[in-house]
Design a protein around this motif. Structure first.
Motif, PDB file in Angstrom:
ATOM      1  N   ALA A 109      -5.949  35.142  32.239  1.00  0.00           N
ATOM      2  CA  ALA A 109      -5.085  34.987  31.069  1.00  0.00           C
ATOM      3  C   ALA A 109      -4.610  36.355  30.613  1.00  0.00           C
ATOM      4  O   ALA A 109      -5.181  37.393  30.982  1.00  0.00           O
ATOM      5  N   MET A 110      -3.560  36.339  29.810  1.00  0.00           N
ATOM      6  CA  MET A 110      -3.077  37.527  29.103  1.00  0.00           C
ATOM      7  C   MET A 110      -3.345  37.311  27.625  1.00  0.00           C
ATOM      8  O   MET A 110      -3.089  36.233  27.086  1.00  0.00           O
ATOM      9  N   ILE A 111      -3.870  38.329  26.935  1.00  0.00           N
ATOM     10  CA  ILE A 111      -4.043  38.250  25.499  1.00  0.00           C
ATOM     11  C   ILE A 111      -3.403  39.468  24.856  1.00  0.00           C
ATOM     12  O   ILE A 111      -3.253  40.521  25.478  1.00  0.00           O
ATOM     13  N   LEU A 112      -3.006  39.317  23.594  1.00  0.00           N
ATOM     14  CA  LEU A 112      -2.443  40.434  22.835  1.00  0.00           C
ATOM     15  C   LEU A 112      -2.465  40.107  21.352  1.00  0.00           C
ATOM     16  O   LEU A 112      -2.660  38.960  20.952  1.00  0.00           O
ATOM     17  N   VAL A 113      -2.261  41.135  20.552  1.00  0.00           N
ATOM     18  CA  VAL A 113      -2.148  40.990  19.094  1.00  0.00           C
ATOM     19  C   VAL A 113      -0.752  41.454  18.705  1.00  0.00           C
ATOM     20  O   VAL A 113      -0.428  42.643  18.843  1.00  0.00           O
ATOM     21  N   PRO A 114       0.126  40.546  18.246  1.00  0.00           N
ATOM     22  CA  PRO A 114       1.458  40.980  17.810  1.00  0.00           C
ATOM     23  C   PRO A 114       1.360  42.040  16.716  1.00  0.00           C
ATOM     24  O   PRO A 114       0.493  41.976  15.848  1.00  0.00           O
ATOM     25  N   ALA A 115       2.262  43.002  16.769  1.00  0.00           N
ATOM     26  CA  ALA A 115       2.217  44.122  15.824  1.00  0.00           C
ATOM     27  C   ALA A 115       2.560  43.697  14.403  1.00  0.00           C
ATOM     28  O   ALA A 115       2.241  44.416  13.452  1.00  0.00           O
ATOM     29  N   SER A 116       3.216  42.573  14.238  1.00  0.00           N
ATOM     30  CA  SER A 116       3.546  42.067  12.901  1.00  0.00           C
ATOM     31  C   SER A 116       3.637  40.544  12.968  1.00  0.00           C
ATOM     32  O   SER A 116       3.873  39.970  14.045  1.00  0.00           O
ATOM     33  N   PRO A 117       3.439  39.853  11.837  1.00  0.00           N
ATOM     34  CA  PRO A 117       3.515  38.387  11.833  1.00  0.00           C
ATOM     35  C   PRO A 117       4.834  37.849  12.379  1.00  0.00           C
ATOM     36  O   PRO A 117       4.876  36.793  13.016  1.00  0.00           O
ATOM     37  N   SER A 118       5.918  38.579  12.152  1.00  0.00           N
ATOM     38  CA  SER A 118       7.233  38.091  12.580  1.00  0.00           C
ATOM     39  C   SER A 118       7.357  38.025  14.102  1.00  0.00           C
ATOM     40  O   SER A 118       8.238  37.321  14.621  1.00  0.00           O
ATOM     41  N   LEU A 119       6.501  38.761  14.820  1.00  0.00           N
ATOM     42  CA  LEU A 119       6.603  38.793  16.280  1.00  0.00           C
ATOM     43  C   LEU A 119       5.885  37.630  16.961  1.00  0.00           C
ATOM     44  O   LEU A 119       6.046  37.440  18.170  1.00  0.00           O
ATOM     45  N   THR A 262      -7.313  31.599   6.395  1.00  0.00           N
ATOM     46  CA  THR A 262      -7.172  31.924   7.807  1.00  0.00           C
ATOM     47  C   THR A 262      -5.727  32.298   8.108  1.00  0.00           C
ATOM     48  O   THR A 262      -4.793  31.817   7.465  1.00  0.00           O
ATOM     49  N   GLN A 263      -5.573  33.159   9.095  1.00  0.00           N
ATOM     50  CA  GLN A 263      -4.249  33.651   9.466  1.00  0.00           C
ATOM     51  C   GLN A 263      -4.212  33.864  10.975  1.00  0.00           C
ATOM     52  O   GLN A 263      -5.183  34.329  11.571  1.00  0.00           O
ATOM     53  N   ALA A 264      -3.080  33.520  11.590  1.00  0.00           N
ATOM     54  CA  ALA A 264      -2.911  33.760  13.020  1.00  0.00           C
ATOM     55  C   ALA A 264      -3.058  35.252  13.297  1.00  0.00           C
ATOM     56  O   ALA A 264      -2.604  36.092  12.523  1.00  0.00           O
ATOM     57  N   PHE A 265      -3.667  35.567  14.418  1.00  0.00           N
ATOM     58  CA  PHE A 265      -3.927  36.971  14.740  1.00  0.00           C
ATOM     59  C   PHE A 265      -3.556  37.279  16.191  1.00  0.00           C
ATOM     60  O   PHE A 265      -2.535  37.886  16.462  1.00  0.00           O
TER      61      PHE A 265
END
Length: 292
Positions: A109-119, A262-265
């Motif tokens: 799998a590929m994982i990452l954390v978007p740099a901002s919520p808008s992404l 809770t918030q998407a991360f």
């Protein structure tokens, strides 16, 4: 014409320049990342006639599944495009190349954390799913009582921090980190006037990775301690590290303190179809640090 490929050592100055231009991190932080934690060859780049317009580090990572299985994943970090070249689809093309690169490497799998919520929406368009949520809560210093219950907070070495971390997460769906990558987090925390800490409350030992995000704002990037001791742990942090606001992150699948949400991360793209079928609906797995 563009070429997408792994970077080569001679391009290190360009990589560092692009990083600073996009993220504004201190040169020391960028230098340490490449010297100790990421060989240049693990960075994919978009090359347009000799100019590096986009880049992303393909860090090796591990996801621990609830059944006890550890699977290799590619942790995409420091995805960046030169501001003057944005809008050309370079990031999208780089991520498509990364899919092939990571699968050939054996990642599931590929994982990452978007740099901002808008992404988050952008990454959904390239096939990624929400997976790693975080539970957040914020306190004003004036709202705290000062009742630490005798709690004690002490700096701790990366290996011990990791041992405490895994003792709380071992049976859950979460991202594990090598001691080396925990060291990377410690360096980042040191540069933001924080550290890795062991917190002892009521005879219970927990851990927290803490740093200042602004002069008077303090972030516990993760606080791992049972719910019964969580409030006193926050009071202990506040007693030792002065701030006007305290931002605390804990696992989304744990009970949180009053006022938490809770918030998407972090996000994931599964390459293994069986794993995708089994876990594609999971949205509260734990990533934790993220090096964000």
């Amino acid at each position: 014409m563009i070429t997408i490929r792994p970077a080569v050592p001679e391009e290190l100055p360009q990589l560092k320049d692009l990083w600073r231009k996009c993220f504004g991190d201190p040169s020391t932080y960028v230098d340490i990342f490449y010297q100790k934690f990421c060989p240049v060859e693990q960075v994919l780049v978009v090359d347009e006639v000799g100019e590096l317009d986009s880049m992303a580090a393909m860090l090796p990572g591990t996801v621990h599944l609830p059944d006890g299985t550890d699977i290799p994943v590619g942790y995409v970090y420091a995805l960046a495009t030169n501001p003057y070249m944005q809008g050309k689809g370079h990031a999208r093309q780089l991520l498509k190349y990364a899919d092939e690169y990571l699968q050939k490497r054996g990642d599931k799998a590929m994982i990452l954390v978007p740099a901002s919520p808008s992404l988050h929406r952008f990454f959904e368009t390239v096939g990624m799913d929400e997976c790693f949520a975080t539970r957040k809560v914020e306190f004003l210093a004036s709202s705290l009582t000062g009742d630490t219950g005798g709690g004690v907070m002490t700096p701790v070495a990366p290996r011990e921090y990791n041992e405490i971390r895994e003792s709380y997460l071992k049976d859950t769906f979460h991202v594990t980190y090598s001691d080396n990558m925990i060291t990377f987090q410690q360096i980042g925390s040191h540069m933001a006037y924080g550290d890795l800490y062991k917190i002892e409350v009521d005879g219970v030992v927990g851990c927290a990775a803490i740093e200042y995000v602004q002069k008077r704002r303090l972030l516990a990037k993760e606080l791992l301690i049972p719910h019964a001791q969580m409030g006193k742990a926050v009071e202990t942090i506040a007693k030792e590290m002065e701030a006007s606001r305290y931002h605390i992150r804990t696992p989304a699948f744990w009970d949180g303190l009053s006022g938490s949400y809770t918030q998407a991360f972090g996000m994931i793209k599964w390459y293994d179809q069986d794993l995708h079928a089994k876990y594609c609906s999971t949205q509260d797995a734990y990533l934790g640090l993220g090096f964000d």
